[in-house]
Design an enzyme around this catalytic site. Structure first.
Site, PDB file in Angstrom:
ATOM      1  N   GLY A 144      -1.144  59.015  -5.862  1.00 29.57           N
ATOM      2  CA  GLY A 144      -2.596  57.624  -5.388  1.00 29.57           C
ATOM      3  C   GLY A 144      -3.197  59.328  -4.278  1.00 29.57           C
ATOM      4  O   GLY A 144      -3.415  60.021  -3.931  1.00 29.57           O
ATOM      5  N   VAL A 167     -10.846  75.945  -4.138  1.00 25.35           N
ATOM      6  CA  VAL A 167     -11.317  77.042  -5.323  1.00 25.35           C
ATOM      7  C   VAL A 167     -12.364  78.324  -5.084  1.00 25.35           C
ATOM      8  O   VAL A 167     -12.102  78.519  -5.474  1.00 25.35           O
ATOM      9  CB  VAL A 167     -11.444  75.799  -6.124  1.00 25.35           C
ATOM     10  CG1 VAL A 167     -12.974  76.416  -7.664  1.00 25.35           C
ATOM     11  CG2 VAL A 167     -10.971  75.256  -7.182  1.00 25.35           C
ATOM     12  N   ARG A 204      -0.042  58.521 -11.994  1.00 27.11           N
ATOM     13  CA  ARG A 204       1.670  58.710 -12.069  1.00 27.11           C
ATOM     14  C   ARG A 204       2.161  58.998 -13.503  1.00 27.11           C
ATOM     15  O   ARG A 204       1.152  58.645 -14.028  1.00 27.11           O
ATOM     16  CB  ARG A 204       1.769  57.777 -11.218  1.00 27.11           C
ATOM     17  CG  ARG A 204       1.907  56.940 -10.130  1.00 27.11           C
ATOM     18  CD  ARG A 204       2.367  56.559  -9.255  1.00 27.11           C
ATOM     19  NE  ARG A 204       1.688  57.276  -8.135  1.00 27.11           N
ATOM     20  CZ  ARG A 204       0.974  55.931  -7.330  1.00 27.11           C
ATOM     21  NH1 ARG A 204       0.089  54.829  -7.925  1.00 27.11           N
ATOM     22  NH2 ARG A 204       0.321  55.998  -6.152  1.00 27.11           N
ATOM     23  N   ASP A 225       4.586  62.994  -1.792  1.00 26.64           N
ATOM     24  CA  ASP A 225       5.708  63.339  -1.571  1.00 26.64           C
ATOM     25  C   ASP A 225       6.661  63.424  -2.904  1.00 26.64           C
ATOM     26  O   ASP A 225       7.211  63.954  -3.230  1.00 26.64           O
ATOM     27  CB  ASP A 225       7.512  63.376  -1.078  1.00 26.64           C
ATOM     28  CG  ASP A 225       7.406  60.970  -0.428  1.00 26.64           C
ATOM     29  OD1 ASP A 225       6.352  60.539  -1.703  1.00 26.64           O
ATOM     30  OD2 ASP A 225       7.850  60.699   0.085  1.00 26.64           O
ATOM     31  N   GLY A 226       6.285  62.650  -3.809  1.00 23.07           N
ATOM     32  CA  GLY A 226       7.012  62.615  -5.157  1.00 23.07           C
ATOM     33  C   GLY A 226       6.161  63.715  -6.011  1.00 23.07           C
ATOM     34  O   GLY A 226       6.890  64.223  -6.670  1.00 23.07           O
ATOM     35  N   THR A 250      -2.284  62.186   1.077  1.00 27.58           N
ATOM     36  CA  THR A 250      -1.809  60.878   0.718  1.00 27.58           C
ATOM     37  C   THR A 250      -2.260  60.136   2.334  1.00 27.58           C
ATOM     38  O   THR A 250      -1.654  60.843   3.269  1.00 27.58           O
ATOM     39  CB  THR A 250      -0.386  60.127   0.774  1.00 27.58           C
ATOM     40  OG1 THR A 250      -0.456  58.580   0.851  1.00 27.58           O
ATOM     41  CG2 THR A 250       0.306  60.857   1.569  1.00 27.58           C
ATOM     42  N   ASP A 289      -1.310  57.211   3.144  1.00 28.45           N
ATOM     43  CA  ASP A 289       0.042  56.633   3.771  1.00 28.45           C
ATOM     44  C   ASP A 289       0.678  57.317   5.065  1.00 28.45           C
ATOM     45  O   ASP A 289       1.321  57.264   5.932  1.00 28.45           O
ATOM     46  CB  ASP A 289       0.974  56.666   2.752  1.00 28.45           C
ATOM     47  CG  ASP A 289       0.942  55.227   1.983  1.00 28.45           C
ATOM     48  OD1 ASP A 289      -0.041  54.290   2.174  1.00 28.45           O
ATOM     49  OD2 ASP A 289       1.799  55.138   1.400  1.00 28.45           O
ATOM     50  N   ASP A 293       2.694  59.501   5.336  1.00 31.15           N
ATOM     51  CA  ASP A 293       3.867  59.662   6.062  1.00 31.15           C
ATOM     52  C   ASP A 293       4.672  60.939   5.332  1.00 31.15           C
ATOM     53  O   ASP A 293       6.182  61.014   4.306  1.00 31.15           O
ATOM     54  CB  ASP A 293       4.707  58.686   4.393  1.00 31.15           C
ATOM     55  CG  ASP A 293       4.392  58.480   2.967  1.00 31.15           C
ATOM     56  OD1 ASP A 293       3.662  59.465   2.532  1.00 31.15           O
ATOM     57  OD2 ASP A 293       4.769  57.601   2.150  1.00 31.15           O
ATOM     58  N   ARG A 308     -12.954  40.291  13.268  1.00 30.43           N
ATOM     59  CA  ARG A 308     -12.912  39.183  14.785  1.00 30.43           C
ATOM     60  C   ARG A 308     -13.704  39.244  15.069  1.00 30.43           C
ATOM     61  O   ARG A 308     -13.841  37.898  15.628  1.00 30.43           O
ATOM     62  CB  ARG A 308     -12.454  41.095  15.562  1.00 30.43           C
ATOM     63  CG  ARG A 308     -12.493  40.546  17.239  1.00 30.43           C
ATOM     64  CD  ARG A 308     -12.248  41.819  17.524  1.00 30.43           C
ATOM     65  NE  ARG A 308     -10.240  42.599  18.041  1.00 30.43           N
ATOM     66  CZ  ARG A 308      -9.283  41.714  18.400  1.00 30.43           C
ATOM     67  NH1 ARG A 308      -9.696  40.370  18.724  1.00 30.43           N
ATOM     68  NH2 ARG A 308      -8.535  42.285  17.972  1.00 30.43           N
ATOM     69  N   ARG A 363       3.633  50.911   1.629  1.00 30.75           N
ATOM     70  CA  ARG A 363       4.670  50.536   1.261  1.00 30.75           C
ATOM     71  C   ARG A 363       5.916  50.852   1.444  1.00 30.75           C
ATOM     72  O   ARG A 363       6.705  49.298   2.205  1.00 30.75           O
ATOM     73  CB  ARG A 363       4.541  51.090  -0.098  1.00 30.75           C
ATOM     74  CG  ARG A 363       5.733  49.966  -1.553  1.00 30.75           C
ATOM     75  CD  ARG A 363       5.262  50.687  -2.818  1.00 30.75           C
ATOM     76  NE  ARG A 363       4.294  50.219  -3.258  1.00 30.75           N
ATOM     77  CZ  ARG A 363       4.064  50.900  -4.711  1.00 30.75           C
ATOM     78  NH1 ARG A 363       4.726  52.703  -4.942  1.00 30.75           N
ATOM     79  NH2 ARG A 363       3.114  50.786  -5.658  1.00 30.75           N
ATOM     80  N   ALA A 385      -5.518  44.841  17.808  1.00 27.89           N
ATOM     81  CA  ALA A 385      -4.621  43.554  17.591  1.00 27.89           C
ATOM     82  C   ALA A 385      -2.971  42.561  18.113  1.00 27.89           C
ATOM     83  O   ALA A 385      -2.964  43.335  19.038  1.00 27.89           O
ATOM     84  CB  ALA A 385      -3.599  43.707  15.771  1.00 27.89           C
ATOM     85  N   GLN A 436      -8.937  51.419   1.434  1.00 26.86           N
ATOM     86  CA  GLN A 436      -8.543  52.231   2.340  1.00 26.86           C
ATOM     87  C   GLN A 436      -8.257  53.463   1.561  1.00 26.86           C
ATOM     88  O   GLN A 436      -8.413  54.210   1.852  1.00 26.86           O
ATOM     89  CB  GLN A 436      -7.553  51.331   2.631  1.00 26.86           C
ATOM     90  CG  GLN A 436      -7.626  50.313   3.267  1.00 26.86           C
ATOM     91  CD  GLN A 436      -5.903  49.456   3.370  1.00 26.86           C
ATOM     92  OE1 GLN A 436      -5.148  49.991   4.513  1.00 26.86           O
ATOM     93  NE2 GLN A 436      -6.059  49.202   2.660  1.00 26.86           N
TER      94      GLN A 436
END
Ligand code: ADP
Ligand code: F6P
Length: 329
Positions: free
Chosen positions: A18, A31, A79, A110-111, A133, A135, A137, A162, A179, A194, A261
């Site tokens: 992504g 570069v 992908r 990570d993929g 990424t 995420d 993660d 809000r 995900r 929140a 996002q």
């Protein structure tokens, strides 16, 4: 972490998985450092598919002009399911060798790093990773490129929502990306005040959230915002809203933030992270080290073996969730 002996004269840079804001800043850094070290640089277009479709182009210092502030990736990304099969990785390796590419920089998640680790393992192609990424993660780096921008994009949306929530005394559920990872939801939830945060790592019951909203109502609090990570099913906020309606009668409005996002101009923080990690990736290759990802730990740039980065789980600090709950009374 591995060492190789050949001299690096030509490198390839690619983005995979992504897209994330700040990937261009990482490309630019890699570069420009490479060219200033007298290396030849090519960009591979569209992630691993670019190797199979032989899509590469030479990159110059000038090609890097005016991209530090741009979201997305000028090298395109994607992908490539074929890469899960050894025969296609072999095809890619043949192409890399034919192009006399001595080392590569992979900007992705990570993929993408799993694919890069395999290219080293199977064909001894030296690759260094840069974590990109939204995420956040990836084990071994406190932040990934794009995460800060994504959090700020989602936060801006929540602040706007809000206004309507407060004006109409409404309950909103805002769905953010993630995900398998609740980093965006937890950070945005804390920063946006929140009342409830749904993350894959620490499921909370709808009943508990309803209890909290009711307790707020009894104290005169008339509007609430819930943040939910999309989890396995984008659109799950609608399921949550339906559950809340069935169990409490509350009418929750849903707002799904989605791919906005992933886009937009990177924050200063992401540009700086990308510049540091992109530059360090080239230095690592020039020191004949590979099979590692560049990460940041305690503000310092570190080298993290791909094998750790892809196999270990980066934990979401539950204190963020606890604090958000405590502060949103
Ligand atoms: P990310 O890099 O953001 O985690 P993906 O998980 O979609 O994104 O992976 C990006 C690409 O990396 C995949 O489309 C595939 O080409 C390659 N890849 C992912 N997992 C593997 C794997 N187990 N073996 C080889 N290549 C992989
Ligand atoms: O980049 C990570 C991520 O945004 C996840 O949070 C999300 O589930 C996934 O990508 C969606 O990606 P795509 O729409 O490209 O399949």
């Amino acid at each position: 972490m591995a060492q190789f002996s050949k001299e690096i004269k030509k490198i390839a840079v690619y983005t995979s998985g992504g897209d994330a804001p700040g990937m261009n800043a990482a490309i630019r850094a890699a570069v420009r450092v490479a060219i200033s070290s007298q290396l030849e640089v090519v960009g591979v277009i569209g992630g691993y598919s670019g190797f199979l479709e032989k899509q590469i182009q030479t990159l110059s210092l000038r090609d890097m002009a005016n991209i530090i502030q741009r979201g997305g990736t000028i090298l395109k990304t994607g992908r490539c399911p074929e890469f899960l099969k050894q025969e296609y990785r072999e095809k890619a390796a043949d192409f890399i060798q034919a192009e006399k590419i001595d080392g590569m920089i992979c900007i992705g998640g990570d993929g993408s790093f799993t694919g890069a680790h395999m290219l080293w393992d199977e064909f001894k192609i030296p690759i260094v990773g840069v974590p990109g990424t939204i995420d956040n993660d990836i084990w071994g780096s406190e932040n990934t490129i794009g995460f800060d921008t994504a959090v700020n994009t989602a936060l801006e949306a929540i602040d706007k929502i809000r206004d309507t929530a407060a004006s109409h005394d409404r309950l909103f559920i805002v769905e953010v990306m993630g995900r398998n990872s609740g980093f965006i939801a937890a950070y945005v939830g804390l920063a946006g005040g929140a009342e409830g945060i749904f993350v894959p790592e620490n499921p909370i019951s709808v009943e508990k959230v309803i209890e909290k909203i009711k307790s707020g109502l009894s104290r005169g609090k008339k509007s609430s915002i819930l943040v939910a990570a999309e989890g396995q099913k984008p659109g799950r906020a609608y399921d949550l809203a339906e559950q809340i309606r069935k169990k409490s009668g509350f009418d929750a409005k849903v707002c799904i933030l989605g791919h906005q996002q992933r886009g937009g101009s990177p924050t200063a923080s992401d540009r700086i992270l990308a510049s540091r990690l992109g530059a360090a990736a080239v230095t690592t290759l020039l020191e004949n080290e590979c099979d590692v990802m560049m990460g940041v730990q305690s503000s310092r740039v570190v080298r993290v073996p791909f094998s750790d980065a892809v196999s270990k789980e980066k934990e979401l600090d539950k204190e963020y969730l606890k604090l958000a709950s405590l502060l949103s009374t």
